[in-house]
Design an enzyme around this catalytic site. Structure first.
Site, short mmCIF file in Angstrom:
data_model
loop_
_atom_site.label_atom_id
_atom_site.label_comp_id
_atom_site.label_asym_id
_atom_site.label_seq_id
_atom_site.Cartn_x
_atom_site.Cartn_y
_atom_site.Cartn_z
CG ASP A 37 -0.19 -5.66 -8.16
OD1 ASP A 37 -0.72 -5.20 -7.22
OD2 ASP A 37 -0.11 -5.14 -9.10
CG ASP A 58 -3.34 -10.51 -16.38
OD1 ASP A 58 -4.29 -10.11 -15.45
OD2 ASP A 58 -2.97 -9.98 -17.34
CB VAL A 59 -6.50 -11.19 -11.14
CG1 VAL A 59 -5.52 -11.07 -9.67
CG2 VAL A 59 -6.72 -9.60 -11.53
CG ASN A 85 -7.76 -5.27 -2.73
OD1 ASN A 85 -8.55 -4.47 -2.32
ND2 ASN A 85 -6.54 -5.00 -3.25
CE1 TYR A 153 -14.05 0.29 -9.38
CE2 TYR A 153 -16.14 0.81 -8.74
CZ TYR A 153 -14.84 0.61 -8.50
OH TYR A 153 -14.23 0.21 -6.94
N1 LIG Z 1 -9.91 3.38 -3.57
C1 LIG Z 1 -11.21 3.65 -3.42
O1 LIG Z 1 -11.74 4.59 -2.99
C2 LIG Z 1 -12.03 2.47 -3.61
C3 LIG Z 1 -13.43 2.20 -2.83
C4 LIG Z 1 -14.06 1.04 -2.98
C5 LIG Z 1 -13.77 -0.01 -3.72
N2 LIG Z 1 -12.20 0.05 -4.23
C6 LIG Z 1 -11.74 -1.34 -4.62
O2 LIG Z 1 -10.50 -1.68 -3.87
C7 LIG Z 1 -9.69 -2.22 -4.88
C8 LIG Z 1 -8.42 -1.84 -4.59
O3 LIG Z 1 -8.60 -0.46 -4.94
P1 LIG Z 1 -7.16 0.52 -4.64
O4 LIG Z 1 -7.88 1.76 -4.39
O5 LIG Z 1 -6.20 0.04 -3.61
O6 LIG Z 1 -6.45 0.51 -6.13
P2 LIG Z 1 -5.08 0.74 -6.60
O7 LIG Z 1 -5.11 1.01 -7.98
O8 LIG Z 1 -4.25 1.70 -5.40
O9 LIG Z 1 -4.53 -0.89 -6.34
C9 LIG Z 1 -4.72 -1.75 -7.28
C10 LIG Z 1 -3.97 -2.76 -7.50
O10 LIG Z 1 -4.42 -3.85 -8.20
C11 LIG Z 1 -3.33 -3.94 -9.37
N3 LIG Z 1 -4.04 -4.46 -10.56
C12 LIG Z 1 -4.43 -3.90 -11.52
N4 LIG Z 1 -4.90 -4.86 -12.56
C13 LIG Z 1 -4.50 -6.24 -12.01
C14 LIG Z 1 -4.37 -7.52 -12.70
N5 LIG Z 1 -5.20 -7.63 -13.84
N6 LIG Z 1 -3.95 -8.38 -12.15
C15 LIG Z 1 -3.28 -8.27 -10.80
N7 LIG Z 1 -3.30 -7.12 -10.07
C16 LIG Z 1 -3.59 -6.08 -10.79
C17 LIG Z 1 -2.61 -2.75 -9.51
O11 LIG Z 1 -1.42 -2.84 -10.13
C18 LIG Z 1 -2.49 -2.08 -8.01
O12 LIG Z 1 -1.35 -2.60 -7.40
C19 LIG Z 1 -10.23 -2.39 -6.02
O13 LIG Z 1 -11.02 -3.48 -6.35
C20 LIG Z 1 -11.20 -1.09 -6.09
O14 LIG Z 1 -12.16 -1.35 -7.02
C21 LIG Z 1 -11.43 0.88 -4.05
#
Ligand SMILES: NC(=O)c1ccc[n+]([C@@H]2O[C@H](COP(=O)([O-])OP(=O)(O)OC[C@H]3O[C@@H](n4cnc5c(N)ncnc54)[C@H](O)[C@@H]3O)[C@@H](O)[C@H]2O)c1
Length: 254
Positions: A37, A58-59, A85, A153
């Protein structure tokens, strides 16, 4: 269940929501978990909780991603599971009429280019082992349109879905499975706050969900653990929807 006993599993975005819940679930199932992360505090905390390794990543950086998989391999001796993810949905990514190039590119980089980089750097380890499971996080918006648009997105998640399908087909006979996870909306603190302020906004979405509620992150993690494990040994190139029935619905129950 110990379906992931001694498997090495890399999770990006492990400090938040779905990634965090999956780190816990993978560890419960016996995996050695590598947490990646940009959030150093949150990432280190979950790695400590699950007895795993934290690698600040950083991904969007190819050097960081290469170092992440190398660290997993050097520390634990294999790369068996990659849960790619990490993702963002910033407020300046909105209607195509108002979203600028900066927001467009940032979202493409974090959501789509990152998955390309993670697959590119995980697959060589898995090829050498002749085995591996990759799960890339897309979204239900990859398969359905929304009038409340987040244009970059949605496009990024469509890209994740198509790329996962192609990789699943390309590497199938080398023992590497690649699937796209398509979660429905998840009950995150951010979502709760938004909908507490604006119940109409919540209702506008809930009406489309046959199960009548948003997912818990642990329910998404359960699906990821299944895809990561040998229980999913005949599943690859799939669009794996965990969406409470949204994508199948026309008229929902009252
Ligand atoms: N929450 C929802 O309703 C939902 C629905 C469908 C899909 N998603 C997808 O699921 C995945 C996770 O979502 P979430 O809700 O757990 O989000 P979240 O924001 O709770 O967690 C995402 C994590 O990614 C990290 N991150 C952000 N940019 C980064 C980078 N450049 N390098 C490394 N880490 C990075 C953040 O620090 C955070 O810890 C995402 O791809 C999101 O698009 C979420």
């Amino acid at each position: 269940m110990q379906r992931l006993r001694d498997r090495v599993a890399v999770i990006t975005g492990a400090a938040g929501g779905i990634g965090l819940a999956t780190a816990r679930r993978f560890a419960e199932e016996g995996a050695k978990v590598v947490c990646a992360d940009v959030d150093e505090e949150g990432g280190a905390k979950i790695a400590e909780e699950v007895g795993g390794l934290f690698v600040r990543t950083d991904v969007t950086s190819e050097d960081d991603v290469a170092a992440l998989f190398q660290a997993a391999f050097e520390t634990y001796g294999s790369v068996d599971v990659a849960f790619n993810n990490a993702g963002i949905s910033p407020p300046d990514d909105d209607s195509i009429l108002t979203t600028g190039m900066d927001a467009w590119r940032r979202v493409q980089d974090v959501n789509l280019t990152s998955v390309y980089l993670c697959c590119k750097h995980a697959i060589p380890y898995m090829r050498r082992q002749g085995k591996g499971s990759i799960i890339n996080t897309a979204s239900f918006v990859a398969v359905m349109g929304s009038a409340t648009s987040q244009i970059s997105y949605t496009a990024s998640k469509g890209g994740v879905l198509a790329m996962s399908r192609e990789l699943g087909v390309q590497f199938a006979r080398e023992g590497i499975r690649v699937n796209a996870l398509c979660p429905g909306p998840v009950n995150t603190p951010l979502l709760q706050e938004l909908f507490a302020k604006d119940p109409e906004r919540a209702q506008r979405r809930l009406v489309h969900i046959p199960l009548g509620r948003f997912a818990e992150a642990s329910e998404i993690a359960a699906a990821v653990a299944f895809l990561a494990s040998d229980d999913a040994s005949f599943i690859t190139g799939a669009e794996f929807l965990v969406d409470g029935g949204i994508s199948g619905a026309y008229v929902t129950p009252l």
